[in-house]
Motif scaffolding. Structure first.
Motif, PDB file in Angstrom:
ATOM      1  N   LEU A 138       0.904  17.060 -11.570  1.00  0.00           N
ATOM      2  CA  LEU A 138       0.879  18.458 -11.148  1.00  0.00           C
ATOM      3  C   LEU A 138       1.924  19.281 -11.900  1.00  0.00           C
ATOM      4  O   LEU A 138       1.634  20.393 -12.368  1.00  0.00           O
ATOM      5  CB  LEU A 138       1.128  18.538  -9.639  1.00  0.00           C
ATOM      6  N   ALA A 139       3.155  18.715 -12.024  1.00  0.00           N
ATOM      7  CA  ALA A 139       4.196  19.417 -12.767  1.00  0.00           C
ATOM      8  C   ALA A 139       3.803  19.597 -14.236  1.00  0.00           C
ATOM      9  O   ALA A 139       3.992  20.663 -14.832  1.00  0.00           O
ATOM     10  CB  ALA A 139       5.528  18.663 -12.660  1.00  0.00           C
ATOM     11  N   LYS A 140       3.229  18.500 -14.784  1.00  0.00           N
ATOM     12  CA  LYS A 140       2.779  18.590 -16.176  1.00  0.00           C
ATOM     13  C   LYS A 140       1.669  19.618 -16.331  1.00  0.00           C
ATOM     14  O   LYS A 140       1.639  20.390 -17.295  1.00  0.00           O
ATOM     15  CB  LYS A 140       2.313  17.218 -16.643  1.00  0.00           C
ATOM     16  N   GLY A 141       0.738  19.609 -15.350  1.00  0.00           N
ATOM     17  CA  GLY A 141      -0.345  20.592 -15.390  1.00  0.00           C
ATOM     18  C   GLY A 141       0.185  22.015 -15.276  1.00  0.00           C
ATOM     19  O   GLY A 141      -0.270  22.916 -15.985  1.00  0.00           O
ATOM     20  N   ARG A 142       1.157  22.198 -14.368  1.00  0.00           N
ATOM     21  CA  ARG A 142       1.747  23.532 -14.235  1.00  0.00           C
ATOM     22  C   ARG A 142       2.449  23.956 -15.523  1.00  0.00           C
ATOM     23  O   ARG A 142       2.351  25.114 -15.948  1.00  0.00           O
ATOM     24  CB  ARG A 142       2.739  23.545 -13.079  1.00  0.00           C
ATOM     25  N   GLN A 143       3.163  23.001 -16.139  1.00  0.00           N
ATOM     26  CA  GLN A 143       3.821  23.318 -17.411  1.00  0.00           C
ATOM     27  C   GLN A 143       2.796  23.663 -18.488  1.00  0.00           C
ATOM     28  O   GLN A 143       2.974  24.606 -19.257  1.00  0.00           O
ATOM     29  CB  GLN A 143       4.679  22.135 -17.860  1.00  0.00           C
ATOM     30  N   GLN A 144       1.708  22.873 -18.513  1.00  0.00           N
ATOM     31  CA  GLN A 144       0.661  23.164 -19.497  1.00  0.00           C
ATOM     32  C   GLN A 144       0.019  24.523 -19.239  1.00  0.00           C
ATOM     33  O   GLN A 144      -0.270  25.271 -20.183  1.00  0.00           O
ATOM     34  CB  GLN A 144      -0.398  22.058 -19.476  1.00  0.00           C
ATOM     35  N   VAL A 145      -0.210  24.824 -17.945  1.00  0.00           N
ATOM     36  CA  VAL A 145      -0.772  26.134 -17.613  1.00  0.00           C
ATOM     37  C   VAL A 145       0.178  27.248 -18.023  1.00  0.00           C
ATOM     38  O   VAL A 145      -0.230  28.276 -18.581  1.00  0.00           O
ATOM     39  CB  VAL A 145      -1.090  26.205 -16.105  1.00  0.00           C
ATOM     40  N   SER A 146       1.507  27.038 -17.749  1.00  0.00           N
ATOM     41  CA  SER A 146       2.494  28.037 -18.147  1.00  0.00           C
ATOM     42  C   SER A 146       2.519  28.208 -19.659  1.00  0.00           C
ATOM     43  O   SER A 146       2.559  29.330 -20.174  1.00  0.00           O
ATOM     44  CB  SER A 146       3.874  27.630 -17.626  1.00  0.00           C
ATOM     45  N   GLU A 147       2.509  27.058 -20.383  1.00  0.00           N
ATOM     46  CA  GLU A 147       2.493  27.147 -21.836  1.00  0.00           C
ATOM     47  C   GLU A 147       1.216  27.818 -22.339  1.00  0.00           C
ATOM     48  O   GLU A 147       1.244  28.604 -23.294  1.00  0.00           O
ATOM     49  CB  GLU A 147       2.615  25.744 -22.439  1.00  0.00           C
ATOM     50  N   ALA A 148       0.081  27.479 -21.685  1.00  0.00           N
ATOM     51  CA  ALA A 148      -1.185  28.102 -22.100  1.00  0.00           C
ATOM     52  C   ALA A 148      -1.159  29.612 -21.856  1.00  0.00           C
ATOM     53  O   ALA A 148      -1.619  30.396 -22.690  1.00  0.00           O
ATOM     54  CB  ALA A 148      -2.352  27.468 -21.349  1.00  0.00           C
ATOM     55  N   MET A 149      -0.593  30.016 -20.691  1.00  0.00           N
ATOM     56  CA  MET A 149      -0.496  31.445 -20.406  1.00  0.00           C
ATOM     57  C   MET A 149       0.426  32.135 -21.396  1.00  0.00           C
ATOM     58  O   MET A 149       0.137  33.238 -21.877  1.00  0.00           O
ATOM     59  CB  MET A 149      -0.005  31.660 -18.976  1.00  0.00           C
TER      60      MET A 149
ATOM     61  N   GLU B  10       0.834  -1.203   0.000  1.00  0.00           N
ATOM     62  CA  GLU B  10       0.000   0.000   0.000  1.00  0.00           C
ATOM     63  C   GLU B  10       0.870   1.256   0.000  1.00  0.00           C
ATOM     64  O   GLU B  10       0.573   2.239  -0.699  1.00  0.00           O
ATOM     65  CB  GLU B  10      -0.912  -0.009   1.229  1.00  0.00           C
ATOM     66  N   ARG B  11       1.974   1.207   0.807  1.00  0.00           N
ATOM     67  CA  ARG B  11       2.881   2.349   0.809  1.00  0.00           C
ATOM     68  C   ARG B  11       3.502   2.555  -0.574  1.00  0.00           C
ATOM     69  O   ARG B  11       3.624   3.697  -1.052  1.00  0.00           O
ATOM     70  CB  ARG B  11       3.984   2.136   1.860  1.00  0.00           C
ATOM     71  N   GLU B  12       3.899   1.471  -1.231  1.00  0.00           N
ATOM     72  CA  GLU B  12       4.479   1.584  -2.574  1.00  0.00           C
ATOM     73  C   GLU B  12       3.453   2.132  -3.557  1.00  0.00           C
ATOM     74  O   GLU B  12       3.761   2.987  -4.393  1.00  0.00           O
ATOM     75  CB  GLU B  12       4.980   0.204  -3.030  1.00  0.00           C
ATOM     76  N   ARG B  13       2.174   1.600  -3.400  1.00  0.00           N
ATOM     77  CA  ARG B  13       1.133   2.093  -4.308  1.00  0.00           C
ATOM     78  C   ARG B  13       0.874   3.580  -4.076  1.00  0.00           C
ATOM     79  O   ARG B  13       0.719   4.357  -5.024  1.00  0.00           O
ATOM     80  CB  ARG B  13      -0.153   1.298  -4.097  1.00  0.00           C
ATOM     81  N   LEU B  14       0.833   3.947  -2.767  1.00  0.00           N
ATOM     82  CA  LEU B  14       0.625   5.360  -2.455  1.00  0.00           C
ATOM     83  C   LEU B  14       1.783   6.220  -2.951  1.00  0.00           C
ATOM     84  O   LEU B  14       1.584   7.355  -3.419  1.00  0.00           O
ATOM     85  CB  LEU B  14       0.439   5.542  -0.943  1.00  0.00           C
ATOM     86  N   ALA B  15       3.030   5.669  -2.806  1.00  0.00           N
ATOM     87  CA  ALA B  15       4.183   6.420  -3.302  1.00  0.00           C
ATOM     88  C   ALA B  15       4.091   6.619  -4.823  1.00  0.00           C
ATOM     89  O   ALA B  15       4.386   7.696  -5.361  1.00  0.00           O
ATOM     90  CB  ALA B  15       5.483   5.712  -2.935  1.00  0.00           C
ATOM     91  N   GLN B  16       3.685   5.544  -5.535  1.00  0.00           N
ATOM     92  CA  GLN B  16       3.517   5.654  -6.985  1.00  0.00           C
ATOM     93  C   GLN B  16       2.421   6.661  -7.340  1.00  0.00           C
ATOM     94  O   GLN B  16       2.575   7.476  -8.266  1.00  0.00           O
ATOM     95  CB  GLN B  16       3.181   4.275  -7.571  1.00  0.00           C
ATOM     96  N   ILE B  17       1.301   6.570  -6.547  1.00  0.00           N
ATOM     97  CA  ILE B  17       0.215   7.529  -6.797  1.00  0.00           C
ATOM     98  C   ILE B  17       0.695   8.953  -6.541  1.00  0.00           C
ATOM     99  O   ILE B  17       0.390   9.886  -7.302  1.00  0.00           O
ATOM    100  CB  ILE B  17      -0.996   7.182  -5.916  1.00  0.00           C
ATOM    101  N   GLU B  18       1.478   9.103  -5.442  1.00  0.00           N
ATOM    102  CA  GLU B  18       1.992  10.441  -5.131  1.00  0.00           C
ATOM    103  C   GLU B  18       2.951  10.936  -6.210  1.00  0.00           C
ATOM    104  O   GLU B  18       2.908  12.098  -6.624  1.00  0.00           O
ATOM    105  CB  GLU B  18       2.694  10.408  -3.775  1.00  0.00           C
ATOM    106  N   ASP B  19       3.839   9.988  -6.678  1.00  0.00           N
ATOM    107  CA  ASP B  19       4.744  10.369  -7.763  1.00  0.00           C
ATOM    108  C   ASP B  19       3.966  10.772  -9.011  1.00  0.00           C
ATOM    109  O   ASP B  19       4.282  11.785  -9.672  1.00  0.00           O
ATOM    110  CB  ASP B  19       5.698   9.222  -8.088  1.00  0.00           C
ATOM    111  N   ARG B  20       2.938   9.937  -9.349  1.00  0.00           N
ATOM    112  CA  ARG B  20       2.127  10.288 -10.527  1.00  0.00           C
ATOM    113  C   ARG B  20       1.415  11.629 -10.322  1.00  0.00           C
ATOM    114  O   ARG B  20       1.291  12.424 -11.248  1.00  0.00           O
ATOM    115  CB  ARG B  20       1.115   9.180 -10.807  1.00  0.00           C
ATOM    116  N   ALA B  21       0.948  11.835  -9.062  1.00  0.00           N
ATOM    117  CA  ALA B  21       0.276  13.105  -8.778  1.00  0.00           C
ATOM    118  C   ALA B  21       1.236  14.273  -8.947  1.00  0.00           C
ATOM    119  O   ALA B  21       0.877  15.316  -9.518  1.00  0.00           O
ATOM    120  CB  ALA B  21      -0.304  13.090  -7.361  1.00  0.00           C
ATOM    121  N   HIS B  22       2.483  14.097  -8.420  1.00  0.00           N
ATOM    122  CA  HIS B  22       3.487  15.160  -8.588  1.00  0.00           C
ATOM    123  C   HIS B  22       3.793  15.386 -10.067  1.00  0.00           C
ATOM    124  O   HIS B  22       3.929  16.539 -10.520  1.00  0.00           O
ATOM    125  CB  HIS B  22       4.761  14.812  -7.817  1.00  0.00           C
ATOM    126  N   GLN B  23       3.944  14.274 -10.802  1.00  0.00           N
ATOM    127  CA  GLN B  23       4.213  14.409 -12.243  1.00  0.00           C
ATOM    128  C   GLN B  23       3.057  15.102 -12.968  1.00  0.00           C
ATOM    129  O   GLN B  23       3.266  15.981 -13.811  1.00  0.00           O
ATOM    130  CB  GLN B  23       4.469  13.025 -12.853  1.00  0.00           C
TER     131      GLN B  23
END
Length: 291
Positions: free
Chosen positions: A117-128, A102-115
């Motif tokens: 989020l970073a991708k979303g921020r990049q997309q928002v920056s590119e959109a702006m 469960e910790r590994e799954r949560l870590a993967q989910i957190e990593d995917r969430a961070h990725q």
């Protein structure tokens, strides 16, 4: 499940699951509690298992029994505790594995969430950035449109001015044609008048010469007077010839002016519509020479 869930609720839920004859697991505990927090439930479940072993190993809870029965019951109870501890260890190991997974799954989910989020921020920056570029491009296009509109209005004004100038040039062309026709007629009239005047002067001179010669032949005594008269007539003839020459020069000047006006008229006709109207200065005609 919230992070601050009381451990008493967890222990009570574990006792309830065990009382039903089921082994307390993280999934069963979450279902029993009606909440979801596998990490905290797992930690509190480890504490519950340790306290369960302590509770099961306590001899003070045994009722007052004969010594042989108590010893046998204690031996059976200790064996049961040993087996329960083995089962608990197996359960704990499974729980640890589940928690690790469960910790590994949560870590993967957190990593995917961070990725994400970073991708979303990049997309928002590119959109702006794209929006800013689009707004800048739109502003440039609006400015270019205003400039093109101003150029169109200026060209329309120039077109109207050129149309008026063309109309004026056509009117001026007609005036020049009329002036040229008048100058040609006047030049022709002056030429004819000069020719008539010269013929009259020549005829008078010839008559005077003939008359003087007749008088000279008739009266030799008047020879000096005749000679003077002849000289006078010669001077008058020279003057008439000079005047004839000047008249011819004036006629030539009139013809040259007429040709100049005709050349200007031809140039006006050959002008394109975008040219400005020519500035024509009226020519003043010389007066006819007096006879």
């Amino acid at each position: 499940m919230a992070v601050g869930v009381p451990e008493k609720e967890v222990f009570t839920a574990a006792d309830a699951v065990l009382a039903r004859g089921e082994r307390p697991t993280v999934e069963r505990m979450c279902l029993e509690l009606g909440r979801e927090s596998p990490a905290r439930v797992g930690r509190l479940l480890d504490i519950w298992w340790a306290r369960l072993a302590e509770r099961l190993s306590g001899e003070t809870r045994l009722p007052a029994l004969p010594s042989e029965v108590s010893q046998a019951f204690i031996a059976v109870w200790q064996q049961a505790i040993h087996l329960a501890q083995g089962v608990a260890e197996l359960g704990l190991e499974e729980q640890r594995q589940v928690l690790d997974a469960e910790r590994e799954r949560l870590a993967q989910i957190e990593d995917r969430a961070h990725q994400d989020l970073a991708k979303g921020r990049q997309q928002v920056s590119e959109a702006m950035a794209g929006r800013q570029a689009a707004e800048s491009r739109l502003a440039d296009l609006n400015l270019l449109l205003v400039q093109r509109q101003a150029q169109i209005e200026e060209l329309q004004q120039q077109r109207d001015v050129l149309r008026r100038e063309r109309h004026d040039a056509q009117g001026q062309n007609q005036i020049l044609q009329q002036e040229l026709h008048s100058l040609r007629l006047k030049a022709e009239q002056e030429r004819m008048a000069q020719e008539n005047y010269l013929r009259g002067v020549e005829d008078r001179a010839h008559r005077e010469v003939d008359r003087a010669q007749e008088k000279g032949r008739a009266a030799l005594s008047l020879s000096k007077v005749a000679n003077r008269r002849c000289d006078d007539l010669r001077r008058r003839l020279e003057s008439a010839q000079n005047e004839l020459s000047r008249a011819e020069q004036r006629a030539a000047a009139q013809l040259a002016r007429a040709e100049t006006l005709e050349q200007q008229l031809i140039q006006i006709r050959q002008l394109p519509e975008i040219k400005r109207k020519p500035r024509v200065r009226k020519k003043t005609t010389s007066s006819n020479p007096k006879n």
